[in-house]
Design an enzyme around this catalytic site. Structure first.
Site, PDB file in Angstrom:
ATOM      1  N   HIS A   1      -4.138   1.544   7.453  1.00 46.25           N
ATOM      2  CA  HIS A   1      -2.781   2.110   7.531  1.00 46.25           C
ATOM      3  C   HIS A   1      -2.646   3.279   6.542  1.00 46.25           C
ATOM      4  O   HIS A   1      -2.142   4.346   6.893  1.00 46.25           O
ATOM      5  CB  HIS A   1      -1.777   0.987   7.212  1.00 46.25           C
ATOM      6  N   GLU A   2      -3.128   3.084   5.308  1.00 38.20           N
ATOM      7  CA  GLU A   2      -2.969   4.115   4.276  1.00 38.20           C
ATOM      8  C   GLU A   2      -3.877   5.316   4.524  1.00 38.20           C
ATOM      9  O   GLU A   2      -3.479   6.457   4.287  1.00 38.20           O
ATOM     10  CB  GLU A   2      -3.218   3.532   2.881  1.00 38.20           C
TER      11      GLU A   2
ATOM     12  N   GLY B   1       0.837  -1.193   0.000  1.00 41.34           N
ATOM     13  CA  GLY B   1       0.000   0.000   0.000  1.00 41.34           C
ATOM     14  C   GLY B   1       0.872   1.243   0.000  1.00 41.34           C
ATOM     15  O   GLY B   1       1.993   1.220   0.510  1.00 41.34           O
TER      16      GLY B   1
ATOM     17  N   CYS C   1       6.266   0.303   7.263  1.00 39.87           N
ATOM     18  CA  CYS C   1       5.857   1.476   6.492  1.00 39.87           C
ATOM     19  C   CYS C   1       7.019   1.889   5.600  1.00 39.87           C
ATOM     20  O   CYS C   1       8.149   1.991   6.064  1.00 39.87           O
ATOM     21  CB  CYS C   1       5.488   2.612   7.445  1.00 39.87           C
ATOM     22  N   LEU C   2       6.739   2.123   4.324  1.00 37.75           N
ATOM     23  CA  LEU C   2       7.803   2.489   3.384  1.00 37.75           C
ATOM     24  C   LEU C   2       8.462   3.820   3.763  1.00 37.75           C
ATOM     25  O   LEU C   2       9.580   4.083   3.361  1.00 37.75           O
ATOM     26  CB  LEU C   2       7.252   2.555   1.954  1.00 37.75           C
TER      27      LEU C   2
ATOM     28  N   GLN D   1       3.141  10.050   0.542  1.00 33.88           N
ATOM     29  CA  GLN D   1       4.448   9.387   0.685  1.00 33.88           C
ATOM     30  C   GLN D   1       5.361   9.625  -0.527  1.00 33.88           C
ATOM     31  O   GLN D   1       6.559   9.389  -0.451  1.00 33.88           O
ATOM     32  CB  GLN D   1       4.268   7.877   0.889  1.00 33.88           C
TER      33      GLN D   1
ATOM     34  N   HIS E   1      -2.345   7.669   6.818  1.00 35.51           N
ATOM     35  CA  HIS E   1      -1.372   8.564   6.173  1.00 35.51           C
ATOM     36  C   HIS E   1      -2.054   9.841   5.684  1.00 35.51           C
ATOM     37  O   HIS E   1      -1.478  10.930   5.753  1.00 35.51           O
ATOM     38  CB  HIS E   1      -0.723   7.879   4.959  1.00 35.51           C
TER      39      HIS E   1
HETATM   40 ZN   LIG Z   1       2.931   3.660   5.718  1.00 42.19          ZN
END
Ligand SMILES: [Zn+2]
Length: 185
Positions: free
Chosen positions: A149-150, A59, A107-108, A64, A153
């Site tokens: 999660h997304e 995701g 998380c990226l 991001q 963000h």
């Molecule tokens: Zn993340």
């Protein structure tokens, strides 16, 4: 969100985008709603998808890649399965189940950190799709975790916010130190 091993590139026409990481203040900025789904937005969706597959992750939110707009791309299928990308514009969780699910999330934007987080195992999301149509999605298990999660963000919320303040400060300090140590490009 990270949850897979590297997979092959998706379409070569797409472009990979740089992913911003902690402590970039943009990660804390709430994303603005999207007014129109047009070709420019679809290009961003494609580029985000390639960036996510290459990372690899399941995701990615637009903020991001430095675009604070309410757009999320997801794909929780395994490497052996046919890809099933999902594009959510202006997603809103309208319902969640009472059953909870525990998952160790990555998380990226926070490399090498994994945190066990409990979230509802099922959520219903209202969103606009790639063609500009209003839709609803019932997400379960890993997809439910990834969707939540997304969407966090988009509200400037990160997985470290589920930690105690003390533990969160330790992570943030580590990333601030790293950012200082890295020479500027
Ligand atoms: Zn993340």
């Amino acid at each position: 969100m990270i949850d897979r091993f590297p997979s092959l590139a998706y379409f070569s026409a797409m472009a990979k985008l740089p992913i911003i990481t902690l402590p970039d203040p943009l990660l804390r900025k709430p994303s603005a709603p999207i007014e129109r789904v047009d070709d420019d937005l679809r290009r961003l969706m494609d580029d985000m998808l390639e960036t996510m597959y290459a990372a690899p992750g399941v995701g990615l939110a637009a903020v991001q890649v430095g675009v604070p707009r309410r757009l999320v791309v997801l794909d929780v299928t395994g490497d052996e399965e046919e890809k099933q990308p999902i594009f959510l514009v202006n997603p809103v969780i309208v319902e969640h189940g009472s059953e909870m699910r525990l998952h160790e999330e990555g998380c990226l934007s926070i490399p090498d950190v994994r945190i066990e987080i409990e979230r509802p195992a099922q959520v219903t999301v209202r969103y606009i799709d790639r063609d500009g149509k209003a839709r609803e999605l019932v997400a379960r298990d890993l997809l439910a975790t990834a969707v939540q999660h997304e969407i966090d963000h988009l509200d400037g919320k990160l997985i470290i916010d589920f930690l105690s303040r003390l533990k969160r400060d330790i992570v943030v300090r580590k990333f601030k130190k790293q950012a200082k140590a890295e020479p500027a490009d």
